[in-house]
Design a protein around this motif. Structure first.
Motif, PDB file in Angstrom:
ATOM      1  N   ARG A  90       4.156  -7.567  -6.370  1.00 39.08           N
ATOM      2  CA  ARG A  90       3.567  -6.618  -5.420  1.00 39.08           C
ATOM      3  C   ARG A  90       4.194  -6.777  -4.037  1.00 39.08           C
ATOM      4  NH1 ARG A  90      -1.129  -4.632  -7.880  1.00 39.08           N
ATOM      5  NH2 ARG A  90      -0.890  -2.962  -6.345  1.00 39.08           N
ATOM      6  N   LYS A  91       4.371  -5.649  -3.346  1.00 43.02           N
ATOM      7  CA  LYS A  91       4.929  -5.658  -1.997  1.00 43.02           C
ATOM      8  C   LYS A  91       3.835  -5.879  -0.958  1.00 43.02           C
ATOM      9  CE  LYS A  91       8.769  -2.449  -2.890  1.00 43.02           C
ATOM     10  NZ  LYS A  91       9.393  -1.166  -2.466  1.00 43.02           N
ATOM     11  N   THR A 137       3.511  -4.169   1.532  1.00 42.42           N
ATOM     12  CA  THR A 137       3.122  -2.831   1.990  1.00 42.42           C
ATOM     13  C   THR A 137       2.369  -2.028   0.926  1.00 42.42           C
ATOM     14  OG1 THR A 137       5.371  -2.145   1.375  1.00 42.42           O
ATOM     15  CG2 THR A 137       4.950  -2.613   3.707  1.00 42.42           C
ATOM     16  N   CYS A 138       2.048  -2.637  -0.213  1.00 41.26           N
ATOM     17  CA  CYS A 138       1.325  -1.906  -1.252  1.00 41.26           C
ATOM     18  C   CYS A 138      -0.136  -1.702  -0.841  1.00 41.26           C
ATOM     19  CB  CYS A 138       1.400  -2.647  -2.593  1.00 41.26           C
ATOM     20  SG  CYS A 138       0.345  -4.122  -2.687  1.00 41.26           S
ATOM     21  N   GLU A 139      -0.847  -0.868  -1.560  1.00 40.25           N
ATOM     22  CA  GLU A 139      -2.261  -0.626  -1.261  1.00 40.25           C
ATOM     23  C   GLU A 139      -3.117  -1.695  -1.941  1.00 40.25           C
ATOM     24  OE1 GLU A 139      -3.635   3.288  -2.084  1.00 40.25           O
ATOM     25  OE2 GLU A 139      -2.129   4.271  -0.817  1.00 40.25           O
ATOM     26  N   TYR A 140      -4.148  -2.164  -1.232  1.00 37.92           N
ATOM     27  CA  TYR A 140      -5.074  -3.152  -1.795  1.00 37.92           C
ATOM     28  C   TYR A 140      -6.400  -3.055  -1.050  1.00 37.92           C
ATOM     29  CZ  TYR A 140      -2.988  -5.591   2.220  1.00 37.92           C
ATOM     30  OH  TYR A 140      -2.512  -5.910   3.468  1.00 37.92           O
ATOM     31  N   GLN A 196       6.063 -12.502  -5.573  1.00 39.88           N
ATOM     32  CA  GLN A 196       6.185 -11.071  -5.272  1.00 39.88           C
ATOM     33  C   GLN A 196       7.463 -10.473  -5.877  1.00 39.88           C
ATOM     34  OE1 GLN A 196       5.588 -11.490  -0.745  1.00 39.88           O
ATOM     35  NE2 GLN A 196       5.081  -9.351  -1.185  1.00 39.88           N
ATOM     36  N   ASP A 246       8.612  -6.056   3.256  1.00 45.87           N
ATOM     37  CA  ASP A 246       7.956  -5.924   1.951  1.00 45.87           C
ATOM     38  C   ASP A 246       7.710  -7.263   1.268  1.00 45.87           C
ATOM     39  OD1 ASP A 246       7.654  -3.140   1.797  1.00 45.87           O
ATOM     40  OD2 ASP A 246       9.736  -2.860   1.154  1.00 45.87           O
TER      41      ASP A 246
END
Length: 309
Positions: free
Chosen positions: A48-49, A51-54, A212, A236
């Motif tokens: 996962r980056k 900048t991903c959504e969480y 990551q 990222d």
């Protein structure tokens, strides 16, 4: 698992004072809980980056606000003129503020029915920013912040769906504040192994950062020594952010000032890098002179299992 209805807390004290105490530490519930916490988060951020959504819960937001306060105090406490280039004594003024306000800061994060936990949890926060006598910072201080977060998980403030936010939102903000402290007050590395150590100040962002990058379609370990790749992808990936900071702080060939990392760049996959770093961290943790409560948060299961999250 729901937090127990009644729970007692106590001020942590140093339990590891000599080599013969290390076995007690490695056999303790505290060690099992701490490593379980680290490994659970390692799995949670895999692939996962940043900048991903969480999910960002209210306690996560409160922790970020706490760290923002520490950041603001740096701005309010500029370095002083002194003969020595390193270890600016203004850090002691900054730290005195934290020492005084730590319990109040923790109280803003935990609910009122857990207010009695604040004195215990606050010790880990105070231990996580460096040593005010030596004006240094190292992986033991970083471990104290991870223990601080682990405690918040064990009393139920942080929960399972906070995993990514703990690393990407809270721990990443913590790193930003620690880097600012290191640069502002020219802090010395604590217990640094010099060129033969992984890094002067951090370890965990390399573990979680390598997780990551597992199975990334383009970026391989050999790429993190490429300045262009780092500049294009550091926002990222936590691992690359660490590399960027190193190159900003150190001069000369990367292979000379960061030999361990240079060697790691030859490992064929991020999965192997991650596994190797976890082994290294366990060895490093065995040398941490830990401070923990012998009968309270870290060594006993409370709101969470021995593997915390």
């Amino acid at each position: 698992m729901a937090p127990p209805l009644q729970q007692s807390f106590m001020i942590p004290r140093k339990e590891i004072n000599m080599v013969s105490d290390m076995g007690k530490w490695k056999r303790s519930q505290a060690y099992a809980d701490y490593m379980g916490f680290i490994l659970t988060l390692n799995e949670g951020v895999k692939g996962r980056k940043l900048t991903c959504e969480y999910n960002v819960s209210e306690p996560i937001e409160k922790l970020v606000a706490l760290l923002n306060t520490l950041d603001r105090w740096i701005d309010e406490t500029p370095p002083v003129d002194q003969p020595s280039r390193f270890g600016n004594k203004a850090f002691r003024t900054w730290y005195a503020k934290l020492d005084q306000e730590a319990e109040n800061l923790v109280a803003t994060v935990i609910p009122k029915h857990l207010a009695s936990a604040a004195p215990e949890v606050a010790v880990y926060l105070k231990e996580s920013v460096g040593n005010s006598t030596r004006i240094d910072y190292g992986t033991g201080h970083e471990a104290a912040f991870a223990a601080f977060l682990c405690c918040l998980c064990k009393i139920g403030v942080l929960r399972v769906d906070d995993q990514m936010a703990i690393v990407f939102k809270v721990f990443n903000r913590y790193l930003e504040v620690m880097r600012k402290l290191q640069k502002t007050y020219r802090m010395e590395p604590a217990g640094s192994q010099g060129v033969w150590g992984l890094d002067d100040f951090q370890f965990l962002p390399f573990i979680w950062g390598s997780s990551q990058l597992i199975d990334h379609p383009n970026l391989e370990p050999r790429h993190f020594v490429d300045e262009k790749v780092v500049n294009e992808n550091h926002k990222d990936f936590m691992f690359l952010e660490c590399i960027l900071f190193i190159t900003e702080m150190k001069t000369g060939p990367f292979a000379e000032h960061s030999n361990q990392l240079w060697n790691i760049s030859a490992v064929p996959s991020w999965s192997k890098v991650n596994q190797g770093l976890i082994r290294m961290y366990k060895a490093e943790l065995a040398n941490v002179r830990a401070r923990f409560s012998p009968h309270s948060l870290l060594p006993t299961a409370s709101s969470l299992s021995a593997h915390t999250l």
